[in-house]
Design a protein around this motif. Structure first.
Motif, mmCIF file in Angstrom:
data_model
loop_
_atom_site.group_PDB
_atom_site.id
_atom_site.type_symbol
_atom_site.label_atom_id
_atom_site.label_comp_id
_atom_site.label_asym_id
_atom_site.label_seq_id
_atom_site.Cartn_x
_atom_site.Cartn_y
_atom_site.Cartn_z
ATOM 1 N N VAL A 142 0.824 -1.214 0.000
ATOM 2 C CA VAL A 142 0.000 0.000 0.000
ATOM 3 C C VAL A 142 0.852 1.256 0.000
ATOM 4 O O VAL A 142 1.848 1.346 0.715
ATOM 5 C CB VAL A 142 -0.913 0.070 1.256
ATOM 6 C CG1 VAL A 142 -1.939 1.185 1.098
ATOM 7 C CG2 VAL A 142 -1.607 -1.246 1.500
ATOM 8 N N LEU A 143 0.439 2.221 -0.800
ATOM 9 C CA LEU A 143 1.024 3.558 -0.794
ATOM 10 C C LEU A 143 0.026 4.461 -0.083
ATOM 11 O O LEU A 143 -1.134 4.531 -0.483
ATOM 12 C CB LEU A 143 1.220 4.000 -2.252
ATOM 13 C CG LEU A 143 1.832 5.365 -2.524
ATOM 14 C CD1 LEU A 143 3.275 5.420 -2.039
ATOM 15 C CD2 LEU A 143 1.773 5.665 -4.025
ATOM 16 N N SER A 144 0.487 5.140 0.993
ATOM 17 C CA SER A 144 -0.440 5.964 1.767
ATOM 18 C C SER A 144 -0.522 7.370 1.186
ATOM 19 O O SER A 144 0.277 8.243 1.545
ATOM 20 C CB SER A 144 0.014 6.037 3.227
ATOM 21 O OG SER A 144 -0.172 4.785 3.832
ATOM 22 N N ARG A 145 -1.452 7.570 0.275
ATOM 23 C CA ARG A 145 -1.673 8.910 -0.268
ATOM 24 C C ARG A 145 -2.968 8.943 -1.066
ATOM 25 O O ARG A 145 -3.592 7.917 -1.309
ATOM 26 C CB ARG A 145 -0.505 9.367 -1.145
ATOM 27 C CG ARG A 145 -0.299 8.562 -2.419
ATOM 28 C CD ARG A 145 0.620 9.274 -3.406
ATOM 29 N NE ARG A 145 0.001 10.502 -3.914
ATOM 30 C CZ ARG A 145 0.636 11.416 -4.645
ATOM 31 N NH1 ARG A 145 1.913 11.265 -4.920
ATOM 32 N NH2 ARG A 145 0.004 12.491 -5.094
ATOM 33 N N PHE A 146 -3.380 10.141 -1.459
ATOM 34 C CA PHE A 146 -4.519 10.296 -2.360
ATOM 35 C C PHE A 146 -4.034 10.088 -3.794
ATOM 36 O O PHE A 146 -2.911 10.455 -4.119
ATOM 37 C CB PHE A 146 -5.114 11.704 -2.220
ATOM 38 C CG PHE A 146 -5.862 11.924 -0.939
ATOM 39 C CD1 PHE A 146 -7.171 11.468 -0.801
ATOM 40 C CD2 PHE A 146 -5.282 12.574 0.133
ATOM 41 C CE1 PHE A 146 -7.875 11.666 0.379
ATOM 42 C CE2 PHE A 146 -5.975 12.786 1.320
ATOM 43 C CZ PHE A 146 -7.273 12.314 1.440
ATOM 44 N N PHE A 147 -4.884 9.522 -4.619
ATOM 45 C CA PHE A 147 -4.508 9.377 -6.026
ATOM 46 C C PHE A 147 -4.968 10.591 -6.813
ATOM 47 O O PHE A 147 -6.108 11.033 -6.691
ATOM 48 C CB PHE A 147 -5.132 8.122 -6.641
ATOM 49 C CG PHE A 147 -4.698 7.902 -8.074
ATOM 50 C CD1 PHE A 147 -3.456 7.345 -8.360
ATOM 51 C CD2 PHE A 147 -5.517 8.297 -9.133
ATOM 52 C CE1 PHE A 147 -3.033 7.172 -9.676
ATOM 53 C CE2 PHE A 147 -5.105 8.121 -10.457
ATOM 54 C CZ PHE A 147 -3.868 7.556 -10.732
ATOM 55 N N ASP A 148 -4.066 11.125 -7.609
ATOM 56 C CA ASP A 148 -4.417 12.203 -8.541
ATOM 57 C C ASP A 148 -3.352 12.214 -9.631
ATOM 58 O O ASP A 148 -2.524 11.314 -9.720
ATOM 59 C CB ASP A 148 -4.527 13.551 -7.817
ATOM 60 C CG ASP A 148 -3.227 13.952 -7.119
ATOM 61 O OD1 ASP A 148 -2.177 13.305 -7.390
ATOM 62 O OD2 ASP A 148 -3.253 14.884 -6.316
ATOM 63 N N GLU A 149 -3.403 13.252 -10.443
ATOM 64 C CA GLU A 149 -2.483 13.373 -11.563
ATOM 65 C C GLU A 149 -1.026 13.285 -11.131
ATOM 66 O O GLU A 149 -0.208 12.654 -11.795
ATOM 67 C CB GLU A 149 -2.747 14.742 -12.193
ATOM 68 C CG GLU A 149 -2.499 14.822 -13.647
ATOM 69 C CD GLU A 149 -2.770 16.250 -14.127
ATOM 70 O OE1 GLU A 149 -3.438 17.031 -13.411
ATOM 71 O OE2 GLU A 149 -2.290 16.559 -15.221
ATOM 72 N N SER A 150 -0.714 13.899 -9.982
ATOM 73 C CA SER A 150 0.690 13.946 -9.564
ATOM 74 C C SER A 150 1.172 12.598 -9.029
ATOM 75 O O SER A 150 2.368 12.370 -8.896
ATOM 76 C CB SER A 150 0.877 15.031 -8.493
ATOM 77 O OG SER A 150 0.241 14.626 -7.291
ATOM 78 N N ALA A 151 0.242 11.691 -8.722
ATOM 79 C CA ALA A 151 0.641 10.372 -8.207
ATOM 80 C C ALA A 151 1.009 9.424 -9.344
ATOM 81 O O ALA A 151 1.769 8.468 -9.160
ATOM 82 C CB ALA A 151 -0.494 9.771 -7.381
ATOM 83 N N ALA A 152 0.452 9.667 -10.523
ATOM 84 C CA ALA A 152 0.589 8.697 -11.619
ATOM 85 C C ALA A 152 2.034 8.478 -12.052
ATOM 86 O O ALA A 152 2.487 7.349 -12.188
ATOM 87 C CB ALA A 152 -0.261 9.150 -12.813
ATOM 88 N N GLU A 153 2.767 9.586 -12.249
ATOM 89 C CA GLU A 153 4.123 9.484 -12.785
ATOM 90 C C GLU A 153 5.053 8.695 -11.859
ATOM 91 O O GLU A 153 5.689 7.746 -12.299
ATOM 92 C CB GLU A 153 4.658 10.893 -13.097
ATOM 93 C CG GLU A 153 5.663 10.945 -14.228
ATOM 94 C CD GLU A 153 5.416 9.938 -15.356
ATOM 95 O OE1 GLU A 153 4.361 10.064 -16.028
ATOM 96 O OE2 GLU A 153 6.235 9.024 -15.550
ATOM 97 N N PRO A 154 5.122 9.058 -10.552
ATOM 98 C CA PRO A 154 5.995 8.270 -9.667
ATOM 99 C C PRO A 154 5.586 6.793 -9.578
ATOM 100 O O PRO A 154 6.456 5.921 -9.491
ATOM 101 C CB PRO A 154 5.856 8.963 -8.304
ATOM 102 C CG PRO A 154 4.882 10.067 -8.454
ATOM 103 C CD PRO A 154 4.592 10.272 -9.891
ATOM 104 N N ILE A 155 4.292 6.506 -9.625
ATOM 105 C CA ILE A 155 3.869 5.098 -9.553
ATOM 106 C C ILE A 155 4.309 4.377 -10.826
ATOM 107 O O ILE A 155 4.840 3.275 -10.791
ATOM 108 C CB ILE A 155 2.335 4.990 -9.357
ATOM 109 C CG1 ILE A 155 1.930 5.555 -7.995
ATOM 110 C CG2 ILE A 155 1.880 3.539 -9.499
ATOM 111 C CD1 ILE A 155 0.429 5.653 -7.770
ATOM 112 N N ARG A 156 4.128 5.020 -11.960
ATOM 113 C CA ARG A 156 4.518 4.410 -13.230
ATOM 114 C C ARG A 156 6.034 4.206 -13.291
ATOM 115 O O ARG A 156 6.511 3.173 -13.783
ATOM 116 C CB ARG A 156 4.041 5.294 -14.384
ATOM 117 C CG ARG A 156 4.154 4.590 -15.724
ATOM 118 C CD ARG A 156 3.690 5.488 -16.870
ATOM 119 N NE ARG A 156 4.051 4.846 -18.132
ATOM 120 C CZ ARG A 156 3.159 4.436 -19.026
ATOM 121 N NH1 ARG A 156 1.881 4.624 -18.831
ATOM 122 N NH2 ARG A 156 3.570 3.832 -20.126
#
Ligand code: TYD
Ligand code: ZN
Length: 406
Positions: A142-156
């Motif tokens: 689990v990653l503890s954060r809200f998902f939004d546009e700024s989360a996509a790049e680091p996850i990818r």
């Protein structure tokens, strides 16, 4: 007072006004109710894209705090449902080499635990700490954060493109839905799918389920509005499927434009919505009038039961109970307690109406003559579990789709 649509910027006009309400899942401690947060529970529809949305802006941090009490695994039926979804993904979308699935709002890990057991790469994205910890204990990453546009790049960057992005009873909660759609587009692989299921506007209207409206539900989705939203943010609605959960939900599948064949169900549901006049303001206004009738019917039933000296209690304290009890003005003088199986709700109060929440054991030890089934979307499971209550002469009060006693 109009607002701008959170999806397309068009004008949103108020259609349903349920008055002033606290947060659905606040459940304050007794003695901790002096500074409860109230907001106007008013829902409107966008003139352009027809998205139904909350008029008020409620900061998400006040909703999904570390002690957020919703546990998706609470219901056996729901647990089986989400395990079934995991199994379907494992058999369909996750069969390629080294597949990857991300879940937005993975809650206590009910779906991803099944994925983890299959050894498939996955990531839950969950800001509420307590439920995230529960899922970690089940072997879920689990990653503890809200998902939004700024989360996509680091996850990818860390995990690679997603074959599946999933969300259940969470996507309609997110006021920054536009940013979620942009982020999903960035995180998805070329043939990846973004699948989410949420309470369905068509079912809500059909059943006058006004209690589905509370602070967390920033939107109530329809096929038409989701198709428009997808298109605006570079995705395509390729499939829909009606599911029975939460009193009627819809599962939407989005993909990159042209990547997937559009299933006939999309057109079929659009036609149904057209026939139901779901995209029309007048339909919501009529819904609001029916909600007021349910409120009046429920209050007059409770009044006459009290006049007859009958005892009344509540069963289930979902977020919905906050809307019904505050909208109808039902307090502990009429319903002295409500039982709920969620430990973190027990010993607390329903926000605003201040009905104490107790354990199901307390209910069994003090069976009332009448029990209002606030968790009506779990009616089958609860009535099976509490067969003894009915066998001893207890009666259930339901208020969806209208007030009735069984
Ligand atoms: P639910 O309707 O799933 O959620 P929401 O809060 O989004 O409206 O909540 C159901 C509630 O009912 C939850 O607090 C747990 C409770 N519950 C019981 O107390 N006993 C049961 O047997 C079941 C199935 C649920
Ligand atoms: Zn709009």
């Amino acid at each position: 007072m109009d607002i701008s649509c959170r999806i397309c910027g068009g004008p949103v006009k108020a259609a349903v006004d349920l008055g002033s309400h606290p947060r659905g899942n606040a459940f304050p401690k007794p003695g901790d109710t002096s500074d409860e947060f109230f907001f106007p529970l008013v829902v409107g529809m966008c003139d352009s894209c027809t998205m139904v949305q909350l008029m008020a802006d409620i900061p998400q941090e006040v909703r999904y705090h570390d002690e957020y009490p919703y546990h998706a695994s609470n219901s056996v039926v729901h647990s089986r449902h989400f395990e079934g979804i995991a199994e379907r993904f494992l058999e369909t979308e996750l069969t390629g080499p080294d597949p990857f699935i991300a879940e937005i709002g993975s809650n206590d890990g009910v779906m991803l635990a099944r994925i983890a057991r299959a050894g498939v790469r996955h990531l839950g994205i969950e800001p509420s700490r307590q439920v995230a910890e529960m899922s970690r204990a089940r072997g879920v990453q689990v990653l503890s954060r809200f998902f939004d546009e700024s989360a996509a790049e680091p996850i990818r960057a860390e995990h690679g493109p997603a074959d599946v992005i999933f969300g259940a009873n969470v996507i309609a909660h997110i006021a920054h839905l536009a940013s979620v759609l942009k982020g999903a587009r960035q995180l998805l692989g070329p043939r990846g799918v973004f699948v989410f299921e949420e309470p369905y506007l068509g079912s809500v209207v059909e059943q006058t389920a006004f209690d589905i409206l509370y602070d967390e539900h920033s939107f109530v989705f329809s096929v038409r509005a989701i198709r428009a939203a997808a298109e605006l943010y570079g995705l395509e609605l390729v499939d829909v499927e009606h599911v029975e959960l939460h009193g009627g939900s819809m599962r939407y599948t989005l993909a990159k434009p042209g990547a997937r064949e559009i299933r006939p169900a999309v057109g079929e549901w659009l036609a149904r919505e057209e026939a139901q006049r779901l995209g029309e303001h007048a339909t919501l206004e009529e819904f609001a009038r029916r909600a007021a009738r349910v409120r009046d019917d429920l209050n007059s039933l409770l009044r006459s039961l009290r006049a007859e000296g009958k005892t009344i209690a509540g069963y289930g304290a979902p977020a919905k109970i906050t809307t019904v009890t505050n909208y109808c003005g039902i307090g502990p003088d009429t319903v002295p307690f409500v039982c709920d199986s969620t430990p973190s709700k027990q010993g607390r109060l329903v926000a605003g109406s201040h009905i104490p929440v107790v354990s199901p054991e307390v209910f069994a030890a003090n069976p009332p003559d009448y029990a209002i089934l606030f968790a009506w979307n779990h009616a089958g499971e609860i009535m099976r579990k509490e067969r003894e209550f009915a066998e001893r002469g207890g009666r259930w009060i339901l208020y969806v789709p209208e007030v009735h006693v069984v």
